[in-house]
Design an enzyme around this catalytic site. Sequence first.
Site, short mmCIF file in Angstrom:
data_model
loop_
_atom_site.label_atom_id
_atom_site.label_comp_id
_atom_site.label_asym_id
_atom_site.label_seq_id
_atom_site.Cartn_x
_atom_site.Cartn_y
_atom_site.Cartn_z
N ALA A 118 2.55 11.50 -1.29
CA ALA A 118 1.13 11.33 -0.98
C ALA A 118 0.26 11.83 -2.13
O ALA A 118 0.51 12.90 -2.69
CB ALA A 118 0.80 12.07 0.31
N ARG A 145 -1.22 2.48 -3.20
CA ARG A 145 -1.78 1.34 -3.93
C ARG A 145 -0.75 0.72 -4.86
O ARG A 145 -0.16 1.40 -5.71
CB ARG A 145 -2.98 1.80 -4.76
CG ARG A 145 -3.61 0.72 -5.61
CD ARG A 145 -4.75 1.29 -6.46
NE ARG A 145 -5.31 0.23 -7.29
CZ ARG A 145 -6.25 -0.62 -6.90
NH1 ARG A 145 -6.76 -0.50 -5.68
NH2 ARG A 145 -6.72 -1.56 -7.69
N GLU A 150 1.95 2.95 1.91
CA GLU A 150 0.72 3.60 2.33
C GLU A 150 -0.16 3.93 1.13
O GLU A 150 -1.19 4.58 1.29
CB GLU A 150 1.05 4.88 3.11
CG GLU A 150 1.82 4.61 4.40
CD GLU A 150 2.11 5.88 5.16
OE1 GLU A 150 1.24 6.30 5.95
OE2 GLU A 150 3.20 6.44 4.97
#
Length: 338
Positions: A258, A217, A215
């Site tokens: 995240a 890069r 989710e």
Amino acid sequence: MTVAIGLGVGSKNNQGEWLEALFTQPLYQPSSALVEQVQAALSLDAGNQTLELTDEALTTLVEGDLLDISELAKQLKGSSAPIVLVIIEEDLTASSTPEVYLKLHLLSHRLVKPHGINLDGIFGLLPNVAWTNQGAIDLSELPKRQLEARLSGKLIEVKSVDKFPQMTDYVVPSGVRIADTARVRLGAYIGEGTTIMHEGFVNFNAGTEGTSMIEGRISAGVMVGKGSDLGGGCSTMGTLSGGGNIIIKVGDNSLIGANAGIGIPLGDRCIVESGLYITAGTKIRMLDNTGAEVEKLKARDLAGQPDLLFRRNSENGCVECLTNKSAIELNEALHANN
């Protein structure tokens, strides 16, 4: 040993310059006998070659009984689009646009892994083009093509303007899920079992070893190990974004939280907490099992070591590292039907 042979179909601009090429069946490390047969059939010298083929040349390959080459040549005969043959005998710096495309195809077909083939100098050979619903169009020719389309009641949709196309217009690897195909470039290596969510991005010469949840890069040059999870909005520093010559790798069963990021390689079973970006020079406080400080060092000194948990102390702001006793476990149901 010859590196690869590719027989494909491409497109050119009005000046006869190659824009791109599709190789549906690239041959990696073909036998010396096959290479010599192709060279003899087309009267080619030894060495790396990029050659546009006529229908007559394709007929010669068909009649030459050259296994996969002959069968593909039969399918390509009569094409209105230009047909190209690329032979890479030595893995040198590429000398043509179709040669670059063949190398990118080898990566996305999982025939070679990132850093496994010479991609030096490719940017100078990849033209910046408009990628449209009618294929690659030279930017100088785009306005005329758009007007012609409108006058005939049609529309040319420009999906991107870039040197690299999206991978899935050329290669769709088996056993993967890609929510937004525009975010995976040709030349990405996507291992079987990988799920790439809408915000995930994978550059060329980068990718995943196998079952992973992406989710975040994956920058150029970065490889993510099996069972690892890149959380939403996280980033890996690649060779095109300040990483220099350091090869950034994420080990197996690791987690980058995240909005976190790394500028060092991670070993197996490592965790970087959400929101924490670690670069090579980040100062780290090493803690023992009791939470007491053992030493201070820089993140580069921990590069590639397994079983580490990186976090930021919420009271004093210091970055801390301690032994990570538990590996992450991906939700098997998410990957079972890729």
